[in-house]
Design a protein around this motif. Structure first.
Motif, PDB file in Angstrom:
ATOM      1  N   SER A  13       0.813  -1.225   0.000  1.00  0.00           N
ATOM      2  CA  SER A  13       0.000   0.000   0.000  1.00  0.00           C
ATOM      3  C   SER A  13       0.842   1.269   0.000  1.00  0.00           C
ATOM      4  N   VAL A  14       2.159   1.149  -0.115  1.00  0.00           N
ATOM      5  CA  VAL A  14       3.019   2.336  -0.196  1.00  0.00           C
ATOM      6  C   VAL A  14       3.917   2.207  -1.416  1.00  0.00           C
ATOM      7  N   PRO A  15       4.415   3.304  -1.954  1.00  0.00           N
ATOM      8  CA  PRO A  15       5.159   3.220  -3.212  1.00  0.00           C
ATOM      9  C   PRO A  15       6.661   3.019  -3.057  1.00  0.00           C
ATOM     10  N   HIS A  16       7.205   3.077  -1.861  1.00  0.00           N
ATOM     11  CA  HIS A  16       8.658   2.984  -1.750  1.00  0.00           C
ATOM     12  C   HIS A  16       9.042   2.545  -0.352  1.00  0.00           C
ATOM     13  N   GLY A  17      10.298   2.153  -0.179  1.00  0.00           N
ATOM     14  CA  GLY A  17      10.775   1.906   1.176  1.00  0.00           C
ATOM     15  C   GLY A  17      11.480   0.581   1.373  1.00  0.00           C
ATOM     16  N   GLY A  18      11.349  -0.379   0.434  1.00  0.00           N
ATOM     17  CA  GLY A  18      12.043  -1.650   0.577  1.00  0.00           C
ATOM     18  C   GLY A  18      11.648  -2.368   1.855  1.00  0.00           C
ATOM     19  N   ILE A  19      12.625  -2.982   2.534  1.00  0.00           N
ATOM     20  CA  ILE A  19      12.288  -3.791   3.723  1.00  0.00           C
ATOM     21  C   ILE A  19      11.703  -2.938   4.840  1.00  0.00           C
ATOM     22  N   PHE A  20      11.900  -1.624   4.757  1.00  0.00           N
ATOM     23  CA  PHE A  20      11.404  -0.776   5.844  1.00  0.00           C
ATOM     24  C   PHE A  20       9.884  -0.611   5.801  1.00  0.00           C
ATOM     25  N   VAL A  21       9.270  -1.009   4.716  1.00  0.00           N
ATOM     26  CA  VAL A  21       7.804  -0.905   4.659  1.00  0.00           C
ATOM     27  C   VAL A  21       7.161  -2.294   4.527  1.00  0.00           C
ATOM     28  N   PHE A  22       7.902  -3.328   4.921  1.00  0.00           N
ATOM     29  CA  PHE A  22       7.339  -4.679   4.801  1.00  0.00           C
ATOM     30  C   PHE A  22       6.104  -4.855   5.663  1.00  0.00           C
ATOM     31  N   PHE A  23       5.960  -3.982   6.700  1.00  0.00           N
ATOM     32  CA  PHE A  23       4.749  -4.088   7.518  1.00  0.00           C
ATOM     33  C   PHE A  23       3.505  -3.683   6.718  1.00  0.00           C
ATOM     34  N   ALA A  24       3.735  -2.958   5.587  1.00  0.00           N
ATOM     35  CA  ALA A  24       2.596  -2.547   4.757  1.00  0.00           C
ATOM     36  C   ALA A  24       2.352  -3.547   3.624  1.00  0.00           C
ATOM     37  N   VAL A  25       3.041  -4.691   3.703  1.00  0.00           N
ATOM     38  CA  VAL A  25       2.880  -5.699   2.646  1.00  0.00           C
ATOM     39  C   VAL A  25       1.826  -6.714   3.076  1.00  0.00           C
ATOM     40  N   GLY A  26       0.911  -7.033   2.164  1.00  0.00           N
ATOM     41  CA  GLY A  26      -0.040  -8.091   2.432  1.00  0.00           C
ATOM     42  C   GLY A  26       0.566  -9.417   1.981  1.00  0.00           C
ATOM     43  N   ASN A  27       0.461 -10.458   2.835  1.00  0.00           N
ATOM     44  CA  ASN A  27       1.036 -11.771   2.528  1.00  0.00           C
ATOM     45  C   ASN A  27       2.559 -11.723   2.499  1.00  0.00           C
ATOM     46  N   TRP A  28       3.156 -11.107   3.556  1.00  0.00           N
ATOM     47  CA  TRP A  28       4.590 -10.852   3.514  1.00  0.00           C
ATOM     48  C   TRP A  28       5.486 -12.082   3.548  1.00  0.00           C
ATOM     49  N   PRO A  29       5.100 -13.182   4.192  1.00  0.00           N
ATOM     50  CA  PRO A  29       6.060 -14.312   4.178  1.00  0.00           C
ATOM     51  C   PRO A  29       6.349 -14.782   2.747  1.00  0.00           C
TER      52      PRO A  29
END
Lengths: 453, 148
Positions: A411-427
């Motif tokens: 849901s965010v356009p940038h950030g790499g691993i620092f925005v993994f909390f904004a990733v759906g289905n992260w594993p």
């Protein structure tokens, strides 16, 4: 001796040219060859070419404003103020010939220099588009991350009024609401200068009103920019009235014309196309989604931050504006992280195939990759393009396809691993990135030859 | 014409930087080149705070780029050694003042650029100092290959 110089001053009216003259005279008096690039209000004149720079013995920058520097890497370079060049041009020549060589061996610095140079080289429609996108990104980042944080309180926590979660969601929504106007405004600004900003931003707001979204914002921005340019050229007022052009005529006429054209002519078709695109993307599943991920991956790795990469990236951010977390954005970021990561891994696994400097650079490439700075792969690709670029393209394509297949979202356009909390289905998202990274590294190991001892 | 005889003053008795700028701005205002005198003076003085426009050799070229300028202009004055914080520390006796609107045409900017270059030449500066009338100065500028 062959001396090059660049002069530039804040207003660019007088001292830029005086300094140029002073340096030219001093160099000619010593019998040196000389060429001076002036960056004044007339624009860039007498621009130094790559051949000029290659043949130069030393470079003098007499500038009080920023000028593109990357092109001088590997040359003796001295940087002084304009007044210094006027005061003692002869000494300056001496100093330049004894100066230290410009250019950094540090990968991160080199990468940011490359990015800077690329943005300076952007031209025309692409430049206007990227100007709009780059001003928009902070709004998307702030909005996306704050909304994602509000979800950490529970998926529907923001519905309870007066809670921190609801405020975070509102702040994020406010940032999102500004995205399209900012995009349109700064596209128009890039085309028509300051006068383009108001018509562009209002055009962007109208695009939202018409449900034309990101695509509508693009159209509104270009429309407003060219309308303002046209007004500037077409309307000639008597001298005494010229003062009202920027404060009255352009804002009113420009905004009016942009708005009416959007409402009456192009707003609805664009809204329809925008809606169809969203429907297509959200409805896409199975094989189609995987193929889209594959193509995005190929594009992201192809020129590592160049126009093709940015086209895929802009497409990704466009799907974010459409609302909700986006699988396309997730694929874009994952595929963009893989090239530097894959190269970093390869420098560890296949030490013999990289120079000492490259192995050193590999350490920084981990960080660049993890931060989604695809440009981190450029120094490696520049040294061995025919083997590196296909390797990273394959790796990124696999990651892009897997990310789509796993239905990961972002849901965010940038950030790499620092925005993994904004990733759906992260594993599974991480798995997609790891697979692409390993594939890239193995391909590099297979294709690249051992360094000669 | 970027400069005319009404924008020239060869006999001023002004003794400060600001007074000279204000006086020349007055000439430009009278000629309809400036809409707002205070705004222009402020822009020119602000430019001076970045670093002095006195380039040495007794010459200063104050300039302002602002929307208060309605038509690009060049003013010229001979003054009695005014302290201008020059790069070489010497007082100034020749002043070229430039005004450019926010969106000036390239042609005018090119003229100003070529004058700036020309001012670096000793013989041009000598000729300027030897000028005795406004029309003579115009003639000198027109014969100097500046595009005027």
């Amino acid at each position: 001796m062959n001396i090059l110089a660049v002069t530039a001053c804040p207003t660019g009216i007088a001292h830029t040219y005086m300094a140029a003259e002073a340096i030219e005279d001093a160099a000619k008096a010593k019998g040196y060859q000389v060429k001076v690039e002036t960056r004044g209000s007339v624009g860039v004149e007498n621009e130094l070419t790559a051949e000029d720079i290659k043949a130069a013995d030393a470079i003098i920058l007499a500038c009080d404003t920023a000028v593109p520097m990357e092109r001088f890497a590997g040359k003796k370079l001295i940087s002084v103020s304009v007044s210094e060049a006027l005061k003692s041009p002869e000494q300056l020549l001496e100093k330049a010939l004894n100066a230290t060589v410009y250019g950094s061996s540090n990968l991160s610095d080199a990468v940011s220099a490359i990015k800077e140079q690329r943005s300076a080289e952007r031209k025309g429609v692409y430049k206007h588009l990227m100007n709009g996108v780059s001003f928009m990104i902070p709004f998307v980042v702030a909005g996306g991350i704050l909304i994602a944080i509000s979800f950490l309180f529970g998926y529907k926590a923001f519905e309870n009024e007066g809670t921190l979660a609801s405020y975070l969601k509102s702040i994020g929504d406010s940032a999102f609401a500004l995205m399209v106007p900012i995009l349109a405004g700064y596209i128009s600004y890039s085309i028509a200068d300051r006068a383009g900003l108001a018509p562009g931003m209002v055009g962007g707001a109208i695009a939202i009103l018409l449900n034309a979204g990101f695509l509508g914002g693009l159209v509104a921005g270009f429309l407003a920019g060219y309308i303002v340019l046209f007004i500037k050229k077409a309307i000639k007022l008597p001298k005494t009235l010229q003062g009202i052009m920027p404060v009255l005529i352009i804002p009113v006429l420009g905004t009016l014309a942009t708005g009416l054209i959007l409402f009456y002519v192009i707003g609805k078709p664009v809204a329809f196309i925008n809606q169809s695109m969203i429907d297509f993307l959200t409805g896409m599943s199975g094989t189609n989604a995987v193929i889209l991920g594959l193509i995005i991956g190929l594009m992201m790795a192809f020129d590592m931050g160049g126009p093709v990469n940015k086209a895929a990236y802009a497409f990704g951010t466009g799907t974010l504006v459409a609302g909700a977390a986006s699988p396309v954005m997730a694929a874009v970021m994952a595929a963009g992280m893989v090239p530097p990561l894959g190269l970093a891994l390869a420098t560890v696994l296949f030490k013999k195939k990289f120079t000492g400097a490259e192995r050193e650079a590999g350490k920084a490439a981990w960080v660049l990759g993890a931060s989604f700075i695809t440009e981190g792969a450029i120094p490696f690709a520049a040294a061995d393009p025919l083997r590196v670029i296909p390797s990273i393209m394959v790796g990124s394509a696999i990651t892009g396809a897997l990310s789509m297949a796993f239905k990961a979202t972002l849901s965010v356009p940038h950030g790499g691993i620092f925005v993994f909390f904004a990733v759906g289905n992260w594993p599974l998202y991480i798995l997609a990135i790891l697979v692409g990274t390993v594939v890239t590294a193995l391909l590099l190991g297979f294709l690249k030859k051992n360094m000669e001892q | 014409m970027i400069i005319n005889e009404a924008l020239i003053d060869l006999n001023t008795a002004l003794d400060t930087k600001e007074a000279v700028i204000r006086h020349l701005a007055g000439l430009a205002k009278k000629e309809g080149r400036i809409s707002d005198l205070e705004k222009y003076v402020e822009a020119a003085l602000h430019r001076e705070t970045e670093y002095s426009t006195a380039m040495g050799f007794g010459i200063a070229i104050p300039h302002g780029k602002t929307s208060a300028v309605t038509e690009p202009f060049l003013c010229f004055a001979k003054v009695d050694s005014v302290d201008w914080n020059a790069l070489d520390g010497n007082p100034v006796d020749l002043v070229f003042m430039i005004g450019v609107p926010e969106e000036a045409g390239t042609a005018h900017l090119k003229i100003l650029a070529s004058i700036s270059r020309k001012l670096m030449k000793q013989d041009f500066r000598d000729s300027l100092r030897n000028v005795t009338s406004n029309s003579e100065l115009i003639q000198l500028l027109q014969n100097s290959d500046l595009g005027i």
